[in-house]
Every structure is written in C-alpha cells, then in structure tokens.
Write a protein that holds these residues in place. Structure first.
Motif, PDB file in Angstrom:
ATOM      1  N   LEU A  66       0.839  -1.194   0.000  1.00 62.18           N
ATOM      2  CA  LEU A  66       0.000   0.000   0.000  1.00 62.18           C
ATOM      3  C   LEU A  66       0.877   1.248   0.000  1.00 62.18           C
ATOM      4  O   LEU A  66       1.837   1.350   0.769  1.00 62.18           O
TER       5      LEU A  66
ATOM      6  N   VAL B 144      -6.194  -3.152  -4.799  1.00 61.65           N
ATOM      7  CA  VAL B 144      -6.728  -2.922  -3.463  1.00 61.65           C
ATOM      8  C   VAL B 144      -6.598  -1.446  -3.092  1.00 61.65           C
ATOM      9  O   VAL B 144      -5.558  -0.824  -3.345  1.00 61.65           O
TER      10      VAL B 144
ATOM     11  N   THR C 120      -7.312   1.268   0.284  1.00 60.56           N
ATOM     12  CA  THR C 120      -7.698   1.419   1.684  1.00 60.56           C
ATOM     13  C   THR C 120      -7.968   2.884   1.971  1.00 60.56           C
ATOM     14  O   THR C 120      -7.377   3.776   1.336  1.00 60.56           O
TER      15      THR C 120
ATOM     16  N   SER D 162      -9.415   1.650   9.618  1.00 60.32           N
ATOM     17  CA  SER D 162      -9.265   1.716   8.165  1.00 60.32           C
ATOM     18  C   SER D 162     -10.179   0.696   7.479  1.00 60.32           C
ATOM     19  O   SER D 162     -10.507  -0.347   8.047  1.00 60.32           O
TER      20      SER D 162
ATOM     21  N   ALA E  33     -10.826  -1.449   3.719  1.00 62.49           N
ATOM     22  CA  ALA E  33     -10.211  -1.902   2.469  1.00 62.49           C
ATOM     23  C   ALA E  33     -11.289  -2.220   1.438  1.00 62.49           C
ATOM     24  O   ALA E  33     -12.403  -2.621   1.776  1.00 62.49           O
TER      25      ALA E  33
ATOM     26  N   HIS F  63      -3.139   2.693  -2.118  1.00 67.80           N
ATOM     27  CA  HIS F  63      -3.488   1.640  -3.066  1.00 67.80           C
ATOM     28  C   HIS F  63      -2.338   0.652  -3.192  1.00 67.80           C
ATOM     29  O   HIS F  63      -1.185   0.959  -2.870  1.00 67.80           O
TER      30      HIS F  63
ATOM     31  N   SER G  55      -2.675  -7.079  -4.448  1.00 64.84           N
ATOM     32  CA  SER G  55      -2.505  -8.283  -3.635  1.00 64.84           C
ATOM     33  C   SER G  55      -1.608  -9.295  -4.348  1.00 64.84           C
ATOM     34  O   SER G  55      -1.324  -9.172  -5.542  1.00 64.84           O
TER      35      SER G  55
END
Length: 232
Positions: free
Chosen positions: A135, A166, A168, A176, A178, A211, A214
């Motif tokens: 991230l 992904v 968050t 937070s 996601a 961002h 994964s």
C-alpha cells in the motif's frame, strides 16, 4: 482508446465523491493492452527501472516512461486531465486546500516543471507469481494532482490469478477500510492519490487513501499507470 467524451462523467463523479474511486470500463481495447504490455523491457522509451524488493515496496517491478511518452500514454494523459480538473478543484475547495488546477494538462505540467518536477511519472508495471505491491501513495513532489488512473492490461483468470487492485481509506478516529476493485482487461480505475473529501455531520473531512496489489497466485500481470503530475 475509447472516446473519453462518451464516458458517463456524471456517474464517475458520483462514484468518486461516494467512495474515492470509479471504474472506466474498456478504456482501451485488447489490442492496445497487448501492444502496451509488449513495450515492457529495456529501451529508450523508459527513463528508469525499479525492482520493488530492493526498496521494500513489495515484489515485482516497473519502468517509468521517458519523454516523449508513447502516443497512447500521452493521449490518455491529455484527454483525461480536462475532465478531472474540475473534480480536483472541487475536492480541494472542500478540503480547504489552496492549490487549484488549470483547465489543460500542459499548463499544469508547466507549474510542475517550474518547481523542478520535470521527470515523467506514467509507468508500466509487471508482476509474476508471488509478486505484490505494498500500500502506497504516488506523490513525487510539491505539486500533486489528486487523481490518477491504473489500467489493467492482462486478463484475470486467463493471464493471471490473484493480483487484485486494493484500496484502503483511513478515516479520522475510525478503523481503516479496504476495498478490492473488480477490473477486467482494458478497464481502468480512477482513484484518489492521497486524500479525498467526505461529508460528515459537521461538514467535510479528509479521508486518506492508499493503493496496492494483492499477491499473484499464478501467471503474469501488466498494468499501465497514468499519473498527471511529474516527479522532482
């Protein structure tokens, strides 16, 4: 490249205001995806090569394009920016930020370059099995345009598995949250670079966004990143 004028920008703006991201389906076609992914590798069209593991960014690698940008990349940057500048200005007003953005991308780049941000930031990313992107935020200097675009050049399920995009968001005094963004080959996600406004009971407040990608379980994944500010 699809007709940027044909995009439902009212719906895009609504999604951005509600969640900080919006999907632009089929922004580029399959042939353009494959031609762009095939650019990856050593060559004069790139200014630098980053291996993520060397810097603690994750696993995988990416290359920043050099000027002059490839026509597709330059075309996307120039065509999308005028649609996004009004949204960016409205967001900055809501968040109490002083910076405002001109109507045309060339004028904004002139501000970046005058401040020493002269290196182009569009990039091509490549991930293999086991790779991922931590991230992060793509800031690069004092002048930051608050929206950016990532275009998936590979087909989920066919070219790779895993490797979801992904996002968050960190809300004040809250845990937070996601979000996994569903993308197909040629789809783009438009999202907040750093922070976005969120309406609360006492007015607007800032939500910080990051961002990443994964872990890939198999295959290979290519992404084109379009960032509108240049780097110092």
């Amino acid at each position: 490249m699809s007709d940027v004028a044909a995009i439902d920008w009212q719906a895009v703006q609504a999604d951005l205001d509600a969640q900080g991201w919006a999907i632009l389906p089929g922004l580029i076609d399959a042939a353009a995806c494959e031609a762009t992914a095939a650019l990856y590798g050593p060559g004069e069209i790139f200014r630098s090569h980053v291996v993520m593991a060397r810097h603690g960014f994750g696993r995988g690698e990416y290359r920043y394009f050099a000027y002059p940008l490839p026509p597709l990349v330059e075309g996307l940057r120039s065509a999308l920016y005028p649609r996004l500048a009004p949204i960016a200005n409205r967001w900055h007003a809501r968040m109490g930020l002083a910076a405002r953005f001109p109507d045309e991308h060339a004028a904004f780049l002139a501000h970046c370059h005058a401040a020493g941000q002269t290196r182009p930031t569009p990039l091509l990313l490549r991930y293999g099995a086991g790779d991922y992107n931590c991230l992060h935020q793509d800031l690069y200097g004092e002048h930051v345009f608050p929206l950016q675009v990532a275009i998936l050049l590979s087909a989920p399920g066919a070219d790779f598995t895993g490797g979801e995009f992904v996002l968050t968001e960190q809300r004040p005094r809250m845990q937070s949250r996601a979000e996994v963004v569903p993308l197909g080959k040629g789809d783009a996600v438009l999202f907040a670079v750093n922070s976005r406004p969120q309406q609360g009971t006492r007015g607007d407040y800032r939500v910080t966004m990051r961002h990443g990608v994964s872990r890939l379980r198999s295959g290979q994944r290519h992404t084109l990143g379009i960032i509108f500010h240049d780097a110092a």
